[in-house]
Design a protein around this motif. Sequence first.
Motif, PDB file in Angstrom:
ATOM      1  N   ALA A  84       0.843  -1.201   0.000  1.00 22.39           N
ATOM      2  CA  ALA A  84       0.000   0.000   0.000  1.00 22.39           C
ATOM      3  C   ALA A  84       0.878   1.251   0.000  1.00 22.39           C
ATOM      4  CB  ALA A  84      -0.901  -0.022   1.227  1.00 22.39           C
ATOM      5  N   MET A  85       1.891   1.239   0.862  1.00 24.78           N
ATOM      6  CA  MET A  85       2.805   2.377   0.971  1.00 24.78           C
ATOM      7  C   MET A  85       3.466   2.650  -0.386  1.00 24.78           C
ATOM      8  SD  MET A  85       4.326   4.471   3.201  1.00 24.78           S
ATOM      9  CE  MET A  85       4.915   4.057   4.797  1.00 24.78           C
ATOM     10  N   GLU A  86       3.954   1.596  -1.037  1.00 27.73           N
ATOM     11  CA  GLU A  86       4.630   1.772  -2.333  1.00 27.73           C
ATOM     12  C   GLU A  86       3.662   2.292  -3.392  1.00 27.73           C
ATOM     13  OE1 GLU A  86       8.054  -1.713  -2.047  1.00 27.73           O
ATOM     14  OE2 GLU A  86       5.979  -2.282  -2.450  1.00 27.73           O
ATOM     15  N   ASN A  87       2.401   1.848  -3.333  1.00 29.00           N
ATOM     16  CA  ASN A  87       1.418   2.321  -4.302  1.00 29.00           C
ATOM     17  C   ASN A  87       1.178   3.817  -4.179  1.00 29.00           C
ATOM     18  OD1 ASN A  87      -0.326   0.561  -6.256  1.00 29.00           O
ATOM     19  ND2 ASN A  87       0.346  -0.791  -4.598  1.00 29.00           N
ATOM     20  N   VAL A  88       1.230   4.315  -2.967  1.00 32.87           N
ATOM     21  CA  VAL A  88       1.047   5.757  -2.791  1.00 32.87           C
ATOM     22  C   VAL A  88       2.321   6.499  -3.193  1.00 32.87           C
ATOM     23  CG1 VAL A  88       0.535   7.597  -1.144  1.00 32.87           C
ATOM     24  CG2 VAL A  88      -0.663   5.412  -0.969  1.00 32.87           C
ATOM     25  N   ARG A  89       3.464   5.938  -2.807  1.00 37.66           N
ATOM     26  CA  ARG A  89       4.742   6.623  -3.083  1.00 37.66           C
ATOM     27  C   ARG A  89       5.023   6.722  -4.579  1.00 37.66           C
ATOM     28  NH1 ARG A  89       9.648   4.451   0.385  1.00 37.66           N
ATOM     29  NH2 ARG A  89      10.572   6.208  -0.647  1.00 37.66           N
ATOM     30  N   MET A  90       4.694   5.661  -5.325  1.00 39.17           N
ATOM     31  CA  MET A  90       5.173   5.579  -6.712  1.00 39.17           C
ATOM     32  C   MET A  90       4.589   6.640  -7.642  1.00 39.17           C
ATOM     33  SD  MET A  90       3.232   2.230  -8.264  1.00 39.17           S
ATOM     34  CE  MET A  90       3.612   1.134  -6.934  1.00 39.17           C
ATOM     35  N   ILE A  91       3.471   7.254  -7.270  1.00 41.51           N
ATOM     36  CA  ILE A  91       2.882   8.257  -8.177  1.00 41.51           C
ATOM     37  C   ILE A  91       3.535   9.624  -8.000  1.00 41.51           C
ATOM     38  CG2 ILE A  91       0.632   7.104  -8.349  1.00 41.51           C
ATOM     39  CD1 ILE A  91      -0.361   9.392  -6.390  1.00 41.51           C
ATOM     40  N   HIS A  92       4.374   9.744  -6.986  1.00 39.71           N
ATOM     41  CA  HIS A  92       4.971  11.055  -6.694  1.00 39.71           C
ATOM     42  C   HIS A  92       6.401  11.156  -7.185  1.00 39.71           C
ATOM     43  CE1 HIS A  92       1.763  12.453  -3.975  1.00 39.71           C
ATOM     44  NE2 HIS A  92       1.653  11.174  -3.654  1.00 39.71           N
ATOM     45  N   LYS A  93       6.765  12.372  -7.610  1.00 39.72           N
ATOM     46  CA  LYS A  93       8.187  12.659  -7.820  1.00 39.72           C
ATOM     47  C   LYS A  93       8.805  12.764  -6.431  1.00 39.72           C
ATOM     48  CE  LYS A  93       7.906  15.077 -12.199  1.00 39.72           C
ATOM     49  NZ  LYS A  93       6.503  15.511 -12.385  1.00 39.72           N
ATOM     50  N   LYS A  94      10.135  12.554  -6.362  1.00 34.50           N
ATOM     51  CA  LYS A  94      10.790  12.579  -5.047  1.00 34.50           C
ATOM     52  C   LYS A  94      10.546  13.899  -4.322  1.00 34.50           C
ATOM     53  CE  LYS A  94      14.505   9.405  -4.103  1.00 34.50           C
ATOM     54  NZ  LYS A  94      15.856   9.028  -4.392  1.00 34.50           N
ATOM     55  N   SER A  95      10.692  14.971  -5.113  1.00 38.33           N
ATOM     56  CA  SER A  95      10.442  16.275  -4.487  1.00 38.33           C
ATOM     57  C   SER A  95       8.928  16.445  -4.386  1.00 38.33           C
ATOM     58  CB  SER A  95      11.044  17.380  -5.353  1.00 38.33           C
ATOM     59  OG  SER A  95      10.489  17.308  -6.640  1.00 38.33           O
ATOM     60  N   GLY A  96       8.483  16.887  -3.265  1.00 39.72           N
ATOM     61  CA  GLY A  96       7.052  17.139  -3.105  1.00 39.72           C
ATOM     62  C   GLY A  96       6.266  15.913  -2.707  1.00 39.72           C
ATOM     63  N   ARG A  97       6.968  14.806  -2.452  1.00 40.72           N
ATOM     64  CA  ARG A  97       6.259  13.596  -2.035  1.00 40.72           C
ATOM     65  C   ARG A  97       5.951  13.706  -0.538  1.00 40.72           C
ATOM     66  NH1 ARG A  97       9.387   8.425  -3.616  1.00 40.72           N
ATOM     67  NH2 ARG A  97      10.688   8.828  -1.813  1.00 40.72           N
ATOM     68  N   PRO A  98       4.733  13.282  -0.112  1.00 43.42           N
ATOM     69  CA  PRO A  98       4.479  13.284   1.327  1.00 43.42           C
ATOM     70  C   PRO A  98       5.478  12.363   2.020  1.00 43.42           C
ATOM     71  CG  PRO A  98       2.519  12.566   0.092  1.00 43.42           C
ATOM     72  CD  PRO A  98       3.630  12.714  -0.880  1.00 43.42           C
ATOM     73  N   SER A  99       5.820  12.665   3.266  1.00 40.16           N
ATOM     74  CA  SER A  99       6.797  11.825   3.967  1.00 40.16           C
ATOM     75  C   SER A  99       6.181  10.447   4.232  1.00 40.16           C
ATOM     76  CB  SER A  99       7.187  12.479   5.282  1.00 40.16           C
ATOM     77  OG  SER A  99       6.098  12.377   6.191  1.00 40.16           O
ATOM     78  N   ASP A 100       7.040   9.461   4.471  1.00 37.88           N
ATOM     79  CA  ASP A 100       6.549   8.110   4.761  1.00 37.88           C
ATOM     80  C   ASP A 100       5.633   8.114   5.984  1.00 37.88           C
ATOM     81  OD1 ASP A 100       7.854   7.198   2.593  1.00 37.88           O
ATOM     82  OD2 ASP A 100       9.373   6.037   3.656  1.00 37.88           O
ATOM     83  N   ASP A 101       5.951   8.961   6.963  1.00 35.84           N
ATOM     84  CA  ASP A 101       5.111   9.027   8.160  1.00 35.84           C
ATOM     85  C   ASP A 101       3.713   9.543   7.819  1.00 35.84           C
ATOM     86  OD1 ASP A 101       7.071   8.028   9.734  1.00 35.84           O
ATOM     87  OD2 ASP A 101       7.779   9.975  10.480  1.00 35.84           O
ATOM     88  N   GLU A 102       3.675  10.550   6.933  1.00 37.94           N
ATOM     89  CA  GLU A 102       2.372  11.099   6.530  1.00 37.94           C
ATOM     90  C   GLU A 102       1.557  10.046   5.771  1.00 37.94           C
ATOM     91  OE1 GLU A 102       2.714  15.753   5.510  1.00 37.94           O
ATOM     92  OE2 GLU A 102       4.305  14.531   4.647  1.00 37.94           O
ATOM     93  N   ILE A 103       2.249   9.341   4.865  1.00 34.46           N
ATOM     94  CA  ILE A 103       1.540   8.318   4.074  1.00 34.46           C
ATOM     95  C   ILE A 103       1.015   7.223   5.007  1.00 34.46           C
ATOM     96  CG2 ILE A 103       1.771   6.579   2.252  1.00 34.46           C
ATOM     97  CD1 ILE A 103       3.960   8.314   0.995  1.00 34.46           C
ATOM     98  N   ARG A 104       1.887   6.795   5.893  1.00 36.04           N
ATOM     99  CA  ARG A 104       1.526   5.719   6.824  1.00 36.04           C
ATOM    100  C   ARG A 104       0.319   6.126   7.683  1.00 36.04           C
ATOM    101  NH1 ARG A 104       3.497   1.272   9.551  1.00 36.04           N
ATOM    102  NH2 ARG A 104       2.998   1.353  11.764  1.00 36.04           N
ATOM    103  N   ALA A 105       0.363   7.361   8.193  1.00 37.88           N
ATOM    104  CA  ALA A 105      -0.740   7.836   9.044  1.00 37.88           C
ATOM    105  C   ALA A 105      -2.047   7.851   8.254  1.00 37.88           C
ATOM    106  CB  ALA A 105      -0.411   9.231   9.569  1.00 37.88           C
ATOM    107  N   ALA A 106      -1.970   8.304   6.991  1.00 40.96           N
ATOM    108  CA  ALA A 106      -3.184   8.349   6.164  1.00 40.96           C
ATOM    109  C   ALA A 106      -3.695   6.943   5.873  1.00 40.96           C
ATOM    110  CB  ALA A 106      -2.883   9.086   4.859  1.00 40.96           C
ATOM    111  N   LEU A 107      -2.776   6.041   5.569  1.00 42.04           N
ATOM    112  CA  LEU A 107      -3.184   4.660   5.264  1.00 42.04           C
ATOM    113  C   LEU A 107      -3.866   4.034   6.478  1.00 42.04           C
ATOM    114  CD1 LEU A 107      -0.027   3.424   3.311  1.00 42.04           C
ATOM    115  CD2 LEU A 107      -2.338   3.598   2.382  1.00 42.04           C
ATOM    116  N   LEU A 108      -3.317   4.336   7.662  1.00 39.89           N
ATOM    117  CA  LEU A 108      -3.872   3.708   8.875  1.00 39.89           C
ATOM    118  C   LEU A 108      -5.261   4.244   9.222  1.00 39.89           C
ATOM    119  CD1 LEU A 108      -0.700   3.389  11.135  1.00 39.89           C
ATOM    120  CD2 LEU A 108      -1.987   1.555  10.010  1.00 39.89           C
ATOM    121  N   GLU A 109      -5.621   5.364   8.597  1.00 35.77           N
ATOM    122  CA  GLU A 109      -6.986   5.864   8.828  1.00 35.77           C
ATOM    123  C   GLU A 109      -8.014   4.947   8.184  1.00 35.77           C
ATOM    124  OE1 GLU A 109      -7.823  10.125   8.333  1.00 35.77           O
ATOM    125  OE2 GLU A 109      -5.652  10.440   8.250  1.00 35.77           O
ATOM    126  N   LEU A 110      -7.604   4.260   7.102  1.00 39.42           N
ATOM    127  CA  LEU A 110      -8.578   3.426   6.385  1.00 39.42           C
ATOM    128  C   LEU A 110      -8.212   1.944   6.324  1.00 39.42           C
ATOM    129  CD1 LEU A 110      -9.586   5.625   3.293  1.00 39.42           C
ATOM    130  CD2 LEU A 110     -10.767   5.361   5.462  1.00 39.42           C
TER     131      LEU A 110
END
Lengths: 195, 249
Positions: A84-110
């Motif tokens: 799930a984490m990789e699926n969210v990360r892969m659509i972003h360019k390195k610059s401007g990508r949400p941090s792993d902590d932000e992605i993780r927190a959002a994923l854990l909401e659902l």
Amino acid sequence: MKILALNVSKSFGEQPVLRDVSFTVPEGGTLVLTGDSGSGKTTLLRILLGLERSDSGEIRFEERAPESFGVVFQEDRLVETASAMENVRMIHKKSGRPSDDEIRAALLELLPEESLKLPVSQFSGGMKRRLAVVRAMLSRGEVLVMDEPLSGLDEENREKVLAFIRKHQLNRPLILTAHDMDDLTGYEEYRIPVL
Amino acid sequence: MRAFLKKLLIILFWLAVWQLLSLAVHNVILLSGPFETLKALWALLPTKDFWISVATSLARILAGFLAGSAVGILLASLSASSRLAEEVLNVPVTVVKAIPVASFVIMVIIWAGNVMLSFWISLLVVFPTAYFNTLQGIRSADPRMLEMAKVYQMPFFSKVRRIYFPSVFPFLRTAVQVGVGMAWKSGVAAELIGQPLRSLGNGLYQSKIFLATDQVLAWTVVIVLLSWGTEKLFLWLFGLLRPGRKYGL
């Protein structure tokens, strides 16, 4: 950014799908497109995304055209061999990508915590749907487009997903499709007639 | 364990058939048996020339295989990016695919001499397979996933890694499986014709001159084992790149 649909019509061969569809989505507003199966909801979203051309009429973005969209497709369109984490990360360019902590927190909401260690191929249909919603909401898309984001979800998860969407919409216009307005009271509806 | 025993028994059965045939022919020049072959191989093993021949042929043929694969993959990527490039490139690739190895051998000897002959021949034989398989893999990428990548403006390398590579992977695996064997067969055949010193092909040729059939078969066994071993090695290495491998998929 405001979205204007002006007399959009589309046919596939001899079969008309959309006729003179017009609506407005104000900045930060939400519009629910409803209609029976085959009424052209998905086609309208594809025209909005620039994946199909309308035969006449147009969809206009006021101020400027968006650079990118946050999209939940009718099928989830996730990379099944990635997490799930990789699926969210892969659509972003390195610059401007949400941090792993932000992605993780959002994923854990659902999603349940243990699912974050699994590849998406091992997710249930509902989990994939929720992940597709997280990916769209965390994208840098200036316009959010969701094709039946609540399909396949139980009542509890439908409520969670709607709350998640509201939290992460951040003044972006959102167009979503649904069969009916059962879970979507309070949102503006545009019903597309079957031709 | 049972599968291994079964395989072993099958190999022993065919070795027995070979031995019986050689006994029936009863002429070591026409057909040496497995024992004579093993004896000849045993005699080759302690010689310095044998190991130099194995090492040089192995290095040249595998370098040719890797270079051919790289050229094939690069040109296929170029072809996939534009119809015009595909039409332009398809002509030489199809021609290279159709040209007999013997013609290539002569041309390479004229242009580049015989020292790196097996490198060039392996490269030329492998590259059309790598090219066509990669192109087919790229073309079979899921259009719905490509659409997703387009609307999200997915970065180029993410798109290659997450969408194109999984679709190319099975095609490239087949290319590796077929290509390694082809590289060995054509590479050794080229060495046999071109005669670079201290090479497997040269070893075969020398054995033929002296009608030492047991030695011919001993060299052949070595080539078969090298081809089989390197194919397994490359497939294993390639398997490390399998999408979803870290999740046990």
